[in-house]
Design an enzyme around this catalytic site. Structure first.
Site, PDB file in Angstrom:
ATOM      1  N   LYS A 173     -10.959 -30.249  50.012  1.00  0.00           N
ATOM      2  CA  LYS A 173     -10.521 -29.730  51.301  1.00  0.00           C
ATOM      3  C   LYS A 173      -9.116 -30.226  51.637  1.00  0.00           C
ATOM      4  O   LYS A 173      -8.815 -31.407  51.504  1.00  0.00           O
ATOM      5  CB  LYS A 173     -11.518 -30.148  52.385  1.00  0.00           C
ATOM      6  CG  LYS A 173     -12.911 -29.562  52.156  1.00  0.00           C
ATOM      7  CD  LYS A 173     -13.929 -30.099  53.146  1.00  0.00           C
ATOM      8  CE  LYS A 173     -14.215 -31.548  52.918  1.00  0.00           C
ATOM      9  NZ  LYS A 173     -15.367 -32.027  53.715  1.00  0.00           N
ATOM     10  N   THR A 204     -12.625 -32.113  66.257  1.00  0.00           N
ATOM     11  CA  THR A 204     -13.003 -31.794  64.885  1.00  0.00           C
ATOM     12  C   THR A 204     -14.169 -32.647  64.392  1.00  0.00           C
ATOM     13  O   THR A 204     -14.388 -32.775  63.185  1.00  0.00           O
ATOM     14  CB  THR A 204     -11.800 -31.994  63.951  1.00  0.00           C
ATOM     15  OG1 THR A 204     -11.338 -33.356  64.068  1.00  0.00           O
ATOM     16  CG2 THR A 204     -10.668 -31.043  64.314  1.00  0.00           C
ATOM     17  N   GLY A 206     -17.415 -33.646  62.993  1.00  0.00           N
ATOM     18  CA  GLY A 206     -18.455 -32.964  62.235  1.00  0.00           C
ATOM     19  C   GLY A 206     -18.001 -31.784  61.406  1.00  0.00           C
ATOM     20  O   GLY A 206     -18.834 -31.005  60.936  1.00  0.00           O
ATOM     21  N   THR A 207     -16.709 -31.633  61.161  1.00  0.00           N
ATOM     22  CA  THR A 207     -16.238 -30.473  60.391  1.00  0.00           C
ATOM     23  C   THR A 207     -16.759 -30.495  58.951  1.00  0.00           C
ATOM     24  O   THR A 207     -17.154 -29.464  58.409  1.00  0.00           O
ATOM     25  CB  THR A 207     -14.705 -30.394  60.377  1.00  0.00           C
ATOM     26  OG1 THR A 207     -14.170 -31.679  60.012  1.00  0.00           O
ATOM     27  CG2 THR A 207     -14.154 -29.998  61.739  1.00  0.00           C
ATOM     28  N   GLY A 208     -16.756 -31.677  58.329  1.00  0.00           N
ATOM     29  CA  GLY A 208     -17.228 -31.758  56.955  1.00  0.00           C
ATOM     30  C   GLY A 208     -18.709 -31.449  56.829  1.00  0.00           C
ATOM     31  O   GLY A 208     -19.134 -30.744  55.906  1.00  0.00           O
ATOM     32  N   CYS A 209     -19.499 -31.980  57.771  1.00  0.00           N
ATOM     33  CA  CYS A 209     -20.942 -31.706  57.783  1.00  0.00           C
ATOM     34  C   CYS A 209     -21.193 -30.209  57.948  1.00  0.00           C
ATOM     35  O   CYS A 209     -22.033 -29.617  57.256  1.00  0.00           O
ATOM     36  CB  CYS A 209     -21.618 -32.453  58.933  1.00  0.00           C
ATOM     37  SG  CYS A 209     -21.337 -34.226  58.966  1.00  0.00           S
TER      38      CYS A 209
END
Length: 301
Positions: A173, A204, A206-209
Protein backbone atom coordinates in the site's frame (compact mmCIF):
# COMPACT_ATOMS: atom_id res chain seq x y z
CA UNK A 1 -24.78 -16.43 1.67
CA UNK A 2 -21.00 -16.26 1.49
CA UNK A 3 -19.02 -16.25 4.74
CA UNK A 4 -15.78 -14.76 6.00
CA UNK A 5 -13.78 -15.08 9.21
CA UNK A 6 -11.68 -12.36 10.77
CA UNK A 7 -8.90 -13.30 13.19
CA UNK A 8 -7.77 -10.14 14.94
CA UNK A 9 -7.83 -7.91 18.01
CA UNK A 10 -10.65 -5.69 19.20
CA UNK A 11 -11.27 -1.94 19.11
CA UNK A 12 -13.83 -0.67 21.62
CA UNK A 13 -14.10 2.60 19.69
CA UNK A 14 -15.34 0.61 16.69
CA UNK A 15 -13.09 2.00 13.97
CA UNK A 16 -10.51 -0.75 13.59
CA UNK A 17 -9.86 -4.40 14.40
CA UNK A 18 -12.63 -6.97 14.67
CA UNK A 19 -15.31 -4.29 14.78
CA UNK A 20 -14.19 -2.67 11.52
CA UNK A 21 -13.81 -6.08 9.88
CA UNK A 22 -17.36 -7.17 10.70
CA UNK A 23 -18.81 -3.83 9.56
CA UNK A 24 -16.95 -4.16 6.27
CA UNK A 25 -18.11 -7.72 5.70
CA UNK A 26 -21.71 -6.75 6.42
CA UNK A 27 -21.46 -3.84 3.98
CA UNK A 28 -20.39 -6.36 1.34
CA UNK A 29 -23.35 -8.63 2.15
CA UNK A 30 -21.02 -11.32 3.49
CA UNK A 31 -21.73 -13.15 6.75
CA UNK A 32 -18.90 -12.18 9.10
CA UNK A 33 -17.46 -14.31 11.91
CA UNK A 34 -14.61 -13.58 14.31
CA UNK A 35 -11.92 -15.19 16.44
CA UNK A 36 -10.35 -12.74 18.88
CA UNK A 37 -6.58 -12.73 19.38
CA UNK A 38 -6.47 -9.90 21.92
CA UNK A 39 -8.77 -7.55 23.77
CA UNK A 40 -7.33 -4.12 23.08
CA UNK A 41 -8.04 -0.95 25.04
CA UNK A 42 -7.83 1.80 22.45
CA UNK A 43 -9.62 4.73 20.90
CA UNK A 44 -8.89 7.25 18.16
CA UNK A 45 -5.99 8.74 20.15
CA UNK A 46 -4.07 5.52 20.73
CA UNK A 47 -3.70 2.16 22.43
CA UNK A 48 -3.63 2.05 26.23
CA UNK A 49 -3.57 -1.70 26.85
CA UNK A 50 -3.49 -5.13 25.24
CA UNK A 51 -4.68 -8.37 26.84
CA UNK A 52 -3.95 -11.41 24.71
CA UNK A 53 -6.10 -14.50 24.76
CA UNK A 54 -4.31 -17.77 25.45
CA UNK A 55 -3.22 -19.93 22.52
CA UNK A 56 -5.57 -22.65 23.77
CA UNK A 57 -8.56 -20.31 23.77
CA UNK A 58 -7.76 -18.99 20.29
CA UNK A 59 -7.52 -22.57 19.04
CA UNK A 60 -10.91 -23.32 20.60
CA UNK A 61 -12.49 -20.33 18.85
CA UNK A 62 -11.07 -21.41 15.51
CA UNK A 63 -12.21 -25.01 15.98
CA UNK A 64 -15.73 -23.82 16.76
CA UNK A 65 -15.93 -21.73 13.61
CA UNK A 66 -14.34 -24.13 11.13
CA UNK A 67 -16.32 -27.17 12.33
CA UNK A 68 -19.66 -25.35 12.11
CA UNK A 69 -19.74 -22.55 9.52
CA UNK A 70 -16.77 -22.97 7.19
CA UNK A 71 -15.54 -19.57 5.98
CA UNK A 72 -15.23 -18.80 2.27
CA UNK A 73 -12.38 -16.42 3.13
CA UNK A 74 -10.18 -15.62 6.12
CA UNK A 75 -8.79 -12.22 7.07
CA UNK A 76 -5.97 -12.10 9.65
CA UNK A 77 -5.15 -8.86 11.42
CA UNK A 78 -3.39 -8.09 14.69
CA UNK A 79 -1.55 -11.09 16.16
CA UNK A 80 1.02 -9.91 18.66
CA UNK A 81 2.82 -13.07 19.84
CA UNK A 82 4.58 -16.05 18.30
CA UNK A 83 2.44 -18.56 20.19
CA UNK A 84 -0.78 -17.17 18.71
CA UNK A 85 0.71 -16.99 15.22
CA UNK A 86 1.67 -20.66 15.40
CA UNK A 87 -1.84 -21.64 16.53
CA UNK A 88 -3.40 -19.77 13.59
CA UNK A 89 -1.00 -21.40 11.13
CA UNK A 90 -1.74 -24.84 12.56
CA UNK A 91 -5.52 -24.39 12.32
CA UNK A 92 -5.42 -22.92 8.80
CA UNK A 93 -3.52 -26.00 7.64
CA UNK A 94 -5.69 -28.41 9.64
CA UNK A 95 -8.91 -27.13 8.08
CA UNK A 96 -7.49 -26.35 4.62
CA UNK A 97 -8.60 -22.73 4.82
CA UNK A 98 -8.89 -20.82 1.57
CA UNK A 99 -8.72 -17.20 0.38
CA UNK A 100 -6.44 -16.10 3.22
CA UNK A 101 -5.78 -12.36 3.44
CA UNK A 102 -3.09 -11.34 5.93
CA UNK A 103 -2.75 -7.75 7.08
CA UNK A 104 0.62 -7.80 8.90
CA UNK A 105 -0.38 -5.24 11.53
CA UNK A 106 2.70 -3.94 13.32
CA UNK A 107 1.87 -0.36 14.31
CA UNK A 108 -1.51 1.27 14.97
CA UNK A 109 -2.56 4.36 13.00
CA UNK A 110 -1.91 6.46 16.13
CA UNK A 111 1.66 5.10 16.31
CA UNK A 112 1.49 2.41 19.01
CA UNK A 113 3.55 -0.77 18.40
CA UNK A 114 1.30 -3.84 18.29
CA UNK A 115 3.69 -6.79 17.74
CA UNK A 116 6.96 -8.01 19.21
CA UNK A 117 10.15 -8.45 17.19
CA UNK A 118 10.07 -12.20 17.85
CA UNK A 119 6.51 -12.38 16.53
CA UNK A 120 7.54 -10.64 13.32
CA UNK A 121 10.07 -13.40 12.65
CA UNK A 122 7.45 -16.08 13.34
CA UNK A 123 4.99 -14.29 11.09
CA UNK A 124 7.45 -14.42 8.21
CA UNK A 125 8.37 -18.02 8.89
CA UNK A 126 5.01 -19.77 9.39
CA UNK A 127 2.04 -17.54 8.55
CA UNK A 128 2.87 -15.41 5.53
CA UNK A 129 3.64 -18.50 3.39
CA UNK A 130 0.06 -19.71 4.02
CA UNK A 131 -1.55 -16.47 2.82
CA UNK A 132 -2.99 -15.93 -0.62
CA UNK A 133 -2.20 -12.22 -0.30
CA UNK A 134 -0.60 -9.97 2.31
CA UNK A 135 -1.37 -6.25 2.58
CA UNK A 136 1.55 -4.36 4.20
CA UNK A 137 1.93 -0.61 4.16
CA UNK A 138 5.31 0.96 3.39
CA UNK A 139 6.83 0.71 6.91
CA UNK A 140 5.62 -2.88 7.24
CA UNK A 141 6.95 -3.72 3.78
CA UNK A 142 10.35 -2.38 4.79
CA UNK A 143 10.38 -4.64 7.86
CA UNK A 144 9.31 -7.71 5.89
CA UNK A 145 11.71 -7.15 2.99
CA UNK A 146 14.66 -5.63 4.83
CA UNK A 147 14.74 -2.91 2.18
CA UNK A 148 14.41 0.86 2.30
CA UNK A 149 11.47 2.03 0.16
CA UNK A 150 11.66 5.53 -1.26
CA UNK A 151 10.34 5.15 -4.81
CA UNK A 152 7.76 3.21 -6.79
CA UNK A 153 10.55 0.99 -8.13
CA UNK A 154 11.56 0.23 -4.55
CA UNK A 155 7.98 -0.89 -3.88
CA UNK A 156 8.13 -3.22 -6.87
CA UNK A 157 11.47 -4.75 -5.83
CA UNK A 158 10.37 -5.24 -2.22
CA UNK A 159 7.03 -6.78 -3.19
CA UNK A 160 8.72 -9.16 -5.63
CA UNK A 161 11.30 -10.17 -3.03
CA UNK A 162 8.73 -11.01 -0.36
CA UNK A 163 6.25 -12.54 -2.81
CA UNK A 164 8.81 -14.83 -4.41
CA UNK A 165 10.32 -15.84 -1.07
CA UNK A 166 7.01 -16.54 0.68
CA UNK A 167 5.10 -17.73 -2.40
CA UNK A 168 2.18 -15.35 -1.92
CA UNK A 169 0.73 -12.29 -3.60
CA UNK A 170 1.70 -8.94 -2.09
CA UNK A 171 -0.39 -5.77 -2.04
CA UNK A 172 2.03 -3.04 -1.03
CA UNK A 173 0.00 0.00 0.00
CA UNK A 174 1.28 3.41 -1.02
CA UNK A 175 0.99 6.69 0.81
CA UNK A 176 3.29 7.47 3.74
CA UNK A 177 4.58 10.44 1.73
CA UNK A 178 5.74 8.17 -1.13
CA UNK A 179 2.83 8.76 -3.52
CA UNK A 180 -0.77 9.90 -3.46
CA UNK A 181 -2.43 6.58 -2.73
CA UNK A 182 -1.08 4.21 -5.33
CA UNK A 183 -1.07 0.56 -4.34
CA UNK A 184 1.05 -2.15 -5.95
CA UNK A 185 -0.14 -5.73 -6.38
CA UNK A 186 2.50 -8.35 -7.15
CA UNK A 187 0.86 -11.67 -8.01
CA UNK A 188 2.11 -14.69 -9.97
CA UNK A 189 5.06 -12.77 -11.33
CA UNK A 190 2.98 -9.82 -12.58
CA UNK A 191 2.77 -6.26 -11.31
CA UNK A 192 -0.48 -4.28 -11.20
CA UNK A 193 -0.74 -0.67 -10.07
CA UNK A 194 -3.94 0.67 -8.53
CA UNK A 195 -3.90 4.45 -8.84
CA UNK A 196 -5.73 6.78 -6.50
CA UNK A 197 -5.84 10.29 -5.10
CA UNK A 198 -5.29 10.91 -1.41
CA UNK A 199 -8.51 11.94 0.32
CA UNK A 200 -8.13 15.06 2.43
CA UNK A 201 -9.06 13.69 5.83
CA UNK A 202 -7.20 12.96 9.04
CA UNK A 203 -9.82 10.38 10.01
CA UNK A 204 -8.07 7.24 8.80
CA UNK A 205 -8.42 4.98 11.84
CA UNK A 206 -8.79 1.39 10.66
CA UNK A 207 -8.00 1.85 6.96
CA UNK A 208 -5.75 -1.22 6.82
CA UNK A 209 -8.30 -3.41 8.60
CA UNK A 210 -11.06 -2.20 6.33
CA UNK A 211 -9.15 -2.71 3.07
CA UNK A 212 -8.03 -6.24 3.93
CA UNK A 213 -11.54 -7.23 5.09
CA UNK A 214 -13.02 -5.83 1.89
CA UNK A 215 -10.55 -7.88 -0.16
CA UNK A 216 -11.48 -11.01 1.82
CA UNK A 217 -15.19 -10.29 1.32
CA UNK A 218 -14.76 -10.06 -2.43
CA UNK A 219 -12.64 -13.21 -2.55
CA UNK A 220 -15.37 -14.97 -0.57
CA UNK A 221 -17.76 -14.08 -3.37
CA UNK A 222 -15.57 -15.87 -5.90
CA UNK A 223 -13.95 -12.82 -7.48
CA UNK A 224 -10.36 -12.84 -8.69
CA UNK A 225 -7.62 -11.18 -6.68
CA UNK A 226 -7.07 -8.13 -8.89
CA UNK A 227 -10.80 -7.41 -9.09
CA UNK A 228 -11.16 -7.94 -5.35
CA UNK A 229 -8.38 -5.43 -4.67
CA UNK A 230 -9.93 -2.88 -7.04
CA UNK A 231 -13.36 -3.20 -5.47
CA UNK A 232 -11.91 -3.06 -1.96
CA UNK A 233 -9.93 0.07 -2.74
CA UNK A 234 -13.04 1.72 -4.17
CA UNK A 235 -15.05 0.78 -1.06
CA UNK A 236 -12.35 2.26 1.18
CA UNK A 237 -12.41 5.47 -0.85
CA UNK A 238 -16.17 5.76 -0.38
CA UNK A 239 -15.96 5.12 3.36
CA UNK A 240 -13.22 7.74 3.77
CA UNK A 241 -14.89 10.19 1.39
CA UNK A 242 -18.08 10.20 3.44
CA UNK A 243 -16.13 12.45 5.83
CA UNK A 244 -17.33 11.00 9.11
CA UNK A 245 -15.85 13.07 11.93
CA UNK A 246 -15.81 11.34 15.32
CA UNK A 247 -13.31 11.21 18.16
CA UNK A 248 -10.48 13.38 19.40
CA UNK A 249 -7.72 11.74 17.37
CA UNK A 250 -7.49 9.94 14.02
CA UNK A 251 -11.19 9.16 13.70
CA UNK A 252 -12.98 6.26 12.02
CA UNK A 253 -14.54 6.16 8.56
CA UNK A 254 -18.16 5.44 7.71
CA UNK A 255 -18.30 1.73 6.86
CA UNK A 256 -22.05 2.03 6.22
CA UNK A 257 -21.79 4.82 3.63
CA UNK A 258 -23.35 2.68 0.89
CA UNK A 259 -25.90 0.71 2.90
CA UNK A 260 -29.44 1.30 1.70
CA UNK A 261 -32.82 -0.17 2.56
CA UNK A 262 -35.62 0.01 5.05
CA UNK A 263 -33.45 -0.14 8.17
CA UNK A 264 -30.98 2.42 6.89
CA UNK A 265 -33.62 5.09 6.34
CA UNK A 266 -34.83 7.67 8.85
CA UNK A 267 -38.37 7.72 7.46
CA UNK A 268 -40.95 6.93 10.10
CA UNK A 269 -38.36 6.92 12.87
CA UNK A 270 -38.54 9.34 15.81
CA UNK A 271 -36.80 12.50 14.73
CA UNK A 272 -36.32 11.15 11.22
CA UNK A 273 -36.83 12.95 7.95
CA UNK A 274 -40.31 12.55 6.51
CA UNK A 275 -39.06 11.59 3.07
CA UNK A 276 -36.48 9.06 4.24
CA UNK A 277 -32.82 9.30 5.08
CA UNK A 278 -30.00 9.94 2.70
CA UNK A 279 -27.61 7.21 1.73
CA UNK A 280 -24.41 8.87 0.66
CA UNK A 281 -21.87 7.52 -1.73
CA UNK A 282 -21.48 4.63 -4.10
CA UNK A 283 -18.52 2.66 -5.25
CA UNK A 284 -17.42 1.47 -8.63
CA UNK A 285 -15.61 -1.66 -9.70
CA UNK A 286 -11.84 -1.69 -9.82
CA UNK A 287 -10.78 -2.61 -13.34
CA UNK A 288 -7.39 -3.89 -14.41
CA UNK A 289 -6.02 -3.52 -17.91
CA UNK A 290 -2.48 -4.07 -19.07
CA UNK A 291 -1.15 -4.05 -15.54
CA UNK A 292 -2.78 -0.72 -14.65
CA UNK A 293 -5.79 -0.77 -12.38
CA UNK A 294 -8.28 1.82 -11.27
CA UNK A 295 -9.89 1.12 -7.96
CA UNK A 296 -11.14 4.40 -6.54
CA UNK A 297 -9.30 7.11 -4.69
CA UNK A 298 -8.67 5.68 -1.24
CA UNK A 299 -5.44 5.60 0.69
CA UNK A 300 -4.97 1.94 1.51
CA UNK A 301 -2.73 2.46 4.53
Amino acid sequence: MRTALTIAGTDPSGGAGIQADLKTMTAHRVYGMSAITAVVAQNTTGVTGIMEVTPEFLAEQLDDVFTDIFPDAVKIGMVSSSALIRVIAEKLKQYHAKNIVLDPVMVATAGSKLISDEAISTLKEVLIPLADVITPNIPEMEVLSGMTIQTDKDMERAAKSVGDTCHCAVLCKGGHQLNDANDLLYAEGEIFWFYGKRIATSNTHGTGCTLSSAIASNLAKGRGLAESVGRAKAYLSGALGDMLDLGKGSGPMNHAFAIEGEYGDDAGMPGGAGNGGNSSGSYSEGICSGGNCSGGNGDGE
